[in-house]
Design an enzyme around this catalytic site. Structure first.
Site, PDB file in Angstrom:
ATOM      1  N   SER A 107      -4.255  11.630  -1.469  1.00  0.00           N
ATOM      2  CA  SER A 107      -3.619  10.019  -0.756  1.00  0.00           C
ATOM      3  C   SER A 107      -3.856  10.068   0.711  1.00  0.00           C
ATOM      4  O   SER A 107      -3.410   8.725   0.825  1.00  0.00           O
ATOM      5  CB  SER A 107      -2.143  10.703  -0.860  1.00  0.00           C
ATOM      6  OG  SER A 107      -1.688  11.716  -0.329  1.00  0.00           O
ATOM      7  N   GLY A 108      -4.805  10.585   1.075  1.00  0.00           N
ATOM      8  CA  GLY A 108      -4.933  10.405   2.388  1.00  0.00           C
ATOM      9  C   GLY A 108      -5.989   9.444   2.133  1.00  0.00           C
ATOM     10  O   GLY A 108      -6.476   8.670   3.662  1.00  0.00           O
ATOM     11  N   GLN A 115      -6.761  18.746   2.775  1.00  0.00           N
ATOM     12  CA  GLN A 115      -6.217  17.028   3.112  1.00  0.00           C
ATOM     13  C   GLN A 115      -5.821  16.505   1.715  1.00  0.00           C
ATOM     14  O   GLN A 115      -7.310  16.721   0.984  1.00  0.00           O
ATOM     15  CB  GLN A 115      -6.169  16.407   3.786  1.00  0.00           C
ATOM     16  CG  GLN A 115      -6.552  17.173   5.050  1.00  0.00           C
ATOM     17  CD  GLN A 115      -7.374  16.000   6.283  1.00  0.00           C
ATOM     18  OE1 GLN A 115      -8.023  16.359   6.967  1.00  0.00           O
ATOM     19  NE2 GLN A 115      -7.315  14.655   6.300  1.00  0.00           N
ATOM     20  N   CYS A 138      -3.166  11.499  10.678  1.00  0.00           N
ATOM     21  CA  CYS A 138      -1.941  11.927  10.192  1.00  0.00           C
ATOM     22  C   CYS A 138      -2.085  13.467  10.306  1.00  0.00           C
ATOM     23  O   CYS A 138      -0.897  14.187  10.216  1.00  0.00           O
ATOM     24  CB  CYS A 138      -2.353  12.317   8.342  1.00  0.00           C
ATOM     25  SG  CYS A 138      -3.774  12.130   7.756  1.00  0.00           S
ATOM     26  N   HIS A 180      -0.303  17.147   3.075  1.00  0.00           N
ATOM     27  CA  HIS A 180      -1.442  18.077   4.003  1.00  0.00           C
ATOM     28  C   HIS A 180      -1.845  19.246   4.538  1.00  0.00           C
ATOM     29  O   HIS A 180      -0.377  20.098   5.031  1.00  0.00           O
ATOM     30  CB  HIS A 180      -2.268  17.444   5.454  1.00  0.00           C
ATOM     31  CG  HIS A 180      -2.376  15.522   4.904  1.00  0.00           C
ATOM     32  ND1 HIS A 180      -2.915  15.128   3.417  1.00  0.00           N
ATOM     33  CD2 HIS A 180      -3.392  14.834   5.442  1.00  0.00           C
ATOM     34  CE1 HIS A 180      -4.158  14.456   3.599  1.00  0.00           C
ATOM     35  NE2 HIS A 180      -3.752  14.491   4.574  1.00  0.00           N
ATOM     36  N   VAL A 204       1.357   3.801   2.094  1.00  0.00           N
ATOM     37  CA  VAL A 204       2.130   4.060   3.554  1.00  0.00           C
ATOM     38  C   VAL A 204       3.330   2.853   3.451  1.00  0.00           C
ATOM     39  O   VAL A 204       4.460   2.946   4.017  1.00  0.00           O
ATOM     40  CB  VAL A 204       0.965   3.854   4.625  1.00  0.00           C
ATOM     41  CG1 VAL A 204       1.595   3.917   6.303  1.00  0.00           C
ATOM     42  CG2 VAL A 204       0.136   5.217   4.368  1.00  0.00           C
ATOM     43  N   GLY A 207       0.647  -1.668  -0.106  1.00  0.00           N
ATOM     44  CA  GLY A 207      -0.158   0.076  -0.089  1.00  0.00           C
ATOM     45  C   GLY A 207       0.798   1.341   0.158  1.00  0.00           C
ATOM     46  O   GLY A 207       2.053   0.997   0.146  1.00  0.00           O
TER      47      GLY A 207
END
Length: 342
Positions: A163-164, A160, A133, A247, A15, A13
């Site tokens: 990608s969050g 934000q 985050c 962000h 992260v 993934g």
């Protein structure tokens, strides 16, 4: 120095990929790296120090079989809820990037620059939680100011990046922008977001609660109070914008007494992992485009309120996949290693 067997759950993934990069950059004391994911990822591999390491299937027994000592989870709350206890039972310390364990009373919620002492509570369950985050970069910036001026209230608006919401959310933005330039944007149905994200700003992240705040906004409230060990008043408005990474946040901080912007700027300049970019007359200030792939939190637009001497305004930007997830998780692991006395 002792070396550790480290598992990355969710290695394929967004992260997970960043965790690998951070571990590589800092030369973490690794004896063995074990990338884990669902059965769908079997046959794939990750690259680490120019070597291909096959991804293994996440199972209840893999942590025992591979003698895992540190398990970094970033595969979703349901996965953490199911498999983190197996890792902890096998003797590993779990550092969980999801929201699942954050508000458990017996699970420490840690930002190493703010409350590293809480890592000692890991033995309660064998689990340490990584905050949201947006919370991470905010508390990094407010900690030195709270120490100096006694922070009473935070009003924060976030901007934000997609990608969050994961890789597929980033892909949705790219696809919609491509459709825009092909004059076909009206034909695209949003999937990851409630509305079109391209050329838009959506004042909703996660679902709304009966308070009128979204779950994302309440995370910032509850997590900040837990991390800071203080009942600071927090009001958040979280907005999704059409950027890929990074962000941004506007903070309005209310203190117990008068605060000086120049002094506050120097306090932040000397704070760990904070970079000051604050020369507005030369158009120098933090932006998402400047923070990508960086492990620091950038602060600028530091100014006193026009009306109240106890109010300060600032602008905070960080790479949400790094500072807001991977880097913080690895820093927790580093502090944990230090506490083992090796």
């Amino acid at each position: 120095m002792k070396q550790y067997n480290v598992a990355i759950v969710g290695a394929s993934g967004a992260v997970g990929e960043e965790i690998l990069r951070v571990l590589e950059e800092i030369d973490f004391p690794l004896a063995k790296l074990v990338p884990l994911a669902s059965a769908r990822s079997i046959g794939k591999a990750v690259t680490f120090h120019d070597k291909e390491i096959p991804i293994q299937e996440l199972t209840a027994t893999i942590f025992d079989e591979e003698h895992i000592e540190i398990a970094l989870f970033s595969a979703g709350g349901n996965i953490s809820a199911e498999f983190a206890p197996y890792a902890a039972a096998a003797g590993a310390v779990v550092i969980d990037n999801t929201s699942h364990f954050r508000m458990f009373e017996d699970v420490p919620l840690v930002v190493p620059e703010v409350n590293p002492e809480d890592i000692a509570q890991w033995r309660n369950r064998g689990i340490i939680a990584n905050p949201n985050c947006s919370t991470i970069q905010m508390v990094q910036a407010i900690k030195p100011l709270d120490d100096a001026y006694d922070l009473q209230r935070i009003d924060v608006s976030t901007y934000q990046a997609t990608s969050g919401a994961g890789k597929s959310a980033m892909e949705e933005l790219v696809e919609q922008m491509q459709a825009f330039f092909a004059f076909k944007l009206d034909d695209i149905e949003p999937k990851k977001f409630p509305h079109r994200i391209a050329l838009n700003a959506i004042p909703q992240i996660d679902s709304f609660t009966d308070t009128g705040y979204t779950k994302e906004e309440l995370k910032m409230v509850n997590e900040t109070q837990k991390i800071m060990h203080k009942d600071i008043e927090v009001s958040a408005t979280c907005v999704r914008i059409p950027t890929l990474r990074g962000h941004a946040e506007t903070l309005t901080l209310t203190f117990d007494g008068a605060v000086d912007a120049h002094e506050a700027r120097e306090l932040l300049r000397n704070a760990p992992n904070i970079v000051i970019l604050d020369t507005p007359e030369e158009s120098i200030y933090p932006m998402p485009s400047l923070c990508m792939d960086q492990n620091e939190t950038f602060v600028g637009r530091i100014r006193n309120d026009l009306y109240r001497e106890n109010v300060l305004h600032l602008w905070v930007v960080a790479d949400n996949l790094r500072v807001g997830a991977a880097t913080n998780a690895v820093r927790i692991a580093q502090k944990w290693v230090e506490m083992q006395g090796n």
